[in-house]
Motif scaffolding. Structure first.
Motif, short mmCIF file in Angstrom:
data_model
loop_
_atom_site.label_atom_id
_atom_site.label_comp_id
_atom_site.label_asym_id
_atom_site.label_seq_id
_atom_site.Cartn_x
_atom_site.Cartn_y
_atom_site.Cartn_z
N GLU A 184 -5.05 4.49 6.91
CA GLU A 184 -4.09 4.82 5.83
C GLU A 184 -3.07 3.69 5.64
O GLU A 184 -2.66 3.39 4.52
CB GLU A 184 -3.34 6.12 6.16
N ALA A 234 0.83 -1.20 0.00
CA ALA A 234 0.00 0.00 0.00
C ALA A 234 0.87 1.25 0.00
O ALA A 234 2.05 1.20 0.38
CB ALA A 234 -0.91 -0.01 1.22
N GLN A 235 0.27 2.36 -0.39
CA GLN A 235 0.98 3.64 -0.32
C GLN A 235 1.37 3.94 1.13
O GLN A 235 2.47 4.40 1.40
CB GLN A 235 0.08 4.76 -0.87
N GLU A 241 -3.62 0.63 6.07
CA GLU A 241 -4.32 -0.50 5.43
C GLU A 241 -4.88 -0.19 4.04
O GLU A 241 -5.27 -1.11 3.33
CB GLU A 241 -5.50 -0.92 6.32
N ASP A 242 -4.93 1.07 3.68
CA ASP A 242 -5.59 1.46 2.44
C ASP A 242 -4.84 0.94 1.21
O ASP A 242 -3.74 1.41 0.90
CB ASP A 242 -5.68 3.00 2.39
N ILE A 243 -5.44 0.00 0.51
CA ILE A 243 -4.75 -0.58 -0.65
C ILE A 243 -5.31 -0.03 -1.96
O ILE A 243 -5.18 -0.65 -3.02
CB ILE A 243 -4.81 -2.13 -0.63
N SER A 244 -5.90 1.16 -1.89
CA SER A 244 -6.43 1.73 -3.14
C SER A 244 -5.29 2.11 -4.09
O SER A 244 -5.47 2.15 -5.31
CB SER A 244 -7.33 2.93 -2.86
N THR A 245 -4.09 2.38 -3.54
CA THR A 245 -2.90 2.53 -4.38
C THR A 245 -1.98 1.37 -4.02
O THR A 245 -1.67 1.16 -2.85
CB THR A 245 -2.16 3.85 -4.07
N LEU A 246 -1.58 0.62 -5.03
CA LEU A 246 -0.71 -0.55 -4.77
C LEU A 246 0.61 -0.40 -5.50
O LEU A 246 0.63 -0.09 -6.69
CB LEU A 246 -1.39 -1.83 -5.27
#
Ligand code: NAD
Length: 321
Positions: free
Chosen positions: A291, A269-270, A293-298
């Motif tokens: 943040e 993740a970012q 855990e946020d995997i919207s950007t990999l």
């Protein structure tokens, strides 16, 4: 590119298939031979002998070339002997398919040292035993393809498969490093994650059935839809491609889940940046957990340094703001 335009062939090449006497390995051996490879069909002496001989007989009957090599991958001497057999018969090794294996499953807390050692010896050390001597041969030749056999049991998880899954996922680390060290010498290394109804799959113990959380994921699957494709013949084309001159991919994992073929990634993740002046407190980490855990950007780092580079780029970006 169509299939007809660029046929994949192994003319003049030699391929080792470990555990080639049964199941998925058998399908590999037949598929490689059909495409012109000289095949070293490895299996265990004793129970695997008749099976390996049957595969070699079938290849020869169809006009192909193959030999048996009956040594266990679980020992260093066995690995060396398989490689020696391949070189004595064919003088070269263009592809190595590390496939031999057994599944030993039990509740995590009940696994004994004997169980754990057996899984590590066959799957993880077994892959070293073959890949190290083969790597030396490929390095000299300036060409090679190595395929390791992982499993979704470890990559994603399967209750009662702790030792098996750990050994299988160790192969991911092994393949990644072999890919990096092999790259200057034309050696590609990948992991395949098969799914096929074989003797091994049929022997899965059902003790996990009282684990309601895990059973929920089992019960969501309608096996009847996929059954026609849960066969070694659906795994073989993927591995034949990965082992061919046509393949340019390395350092990757590919799944055959029935009739679906897909790359499997380890992404990052970012993430959240703390201050560079002082380490964060655990409470700060907790506050920014979403943040983290946020995997919207990999990101898909391929080395340790790629990973550190993500942090460096994020800090530079913040400083520039
Ligand atoms: N079948 C699946 O769905 C599945 C899923 C994930 C991973 N895998 C992996 O794929 C590989 C092939 O599995 P399969 O389903 O074809 O199993 P299988 O039991 O049908 O065949 C495995 C073969 O390996 C041989 N073997 C076992 N130990 C050996 C050793 N020490 N040295 C040499 N040969 C040995 C066996 O004698 C057998 O012929 C294994 O590594 C397995 O863990 C299978």
């Amino acid at each position: 590119m169509t299939d007809d335009a660029q046929p994949i062939d192994f003319a003049g090449q030699s391929v080792i298939v470990t555990g080639g006497g049964a199941g998925i390995g058998r399908a590999y051996a037949l598929a490689f031979a059909e495409r012109g490879a000289k095949v070293v069909v490895n299996d265990l002496d004793g129970p695997g002998r008749a099976r390996a001989e049957e595969v070699v007989d079938a290849i020869r009957a169809a006009g192909g070339e193959a030999i048996t090599s009956l040594h266990s991958v679980a020992t260093r001497a066995g690995g060396d002997a398989i490689v020696a057999d391949a070189l004595a018969a064919y003088g070269r090794i263009d592809a190595l398919i590390n496939n031999a294996g057994v599944l030993l499953d039990d509740a995590f807390e009940d696994l004994t040292d004997t169980d754990i050692d057996a899984m590590i010896a066959i799957h993880l050390k077994g892959a070293f035993h073959l890949a190290q001597p083969v790597f030396r041969v490929m390095k000299t030749a300036g060409y090679g393809r190595i395929v390791f056999t992982g499993s979704s049991s470890g990559m994603f998880g399967h209750a009662w498969h702790a030792a098996y899954g750990a050994a299988k996922t160790g192969l991911l680390g092994l393949s990644n490093v072999v890919a990096l060290e092999g790259s200057p010498f034309g050696i590609l290394s990948n992991v395949v994650m098969p799914n096929a109804m074989t003797a091994l799959a049929g022997n899965i113990k059902q003790g996990f059935r009282d684990n309601a959380d895990f059973m929920a994921s089992v019960e969501r699957v309608d096996f009847t839809t996929l059954l026609p494709a849960l066969r070694p013949e659906y795994t073989a084309p993927l591995v034949v491609y990965l082992a061919s001159r046509a393949c340019r991919s390395s350092h990757s994992v590919y799944s055959q889940a029935g009739n679906r073929y897909a790359r499997v990634i380890v992404g990052e993740a970012q993430g959240w940046l703390s201050s560079l002046d002082a380490p964060p407190s655990p409470e700060e980490i907790a506050r920014h957990w979403a943040e983290v855990e946020d995997i919207s950007t990999l990101h898909l780092p391929l080395t340790n340094y790629d990973e550190l580079g993500i942090s460096i780029a994020a800090n530079r970006e913040r400083l520039a703001q």
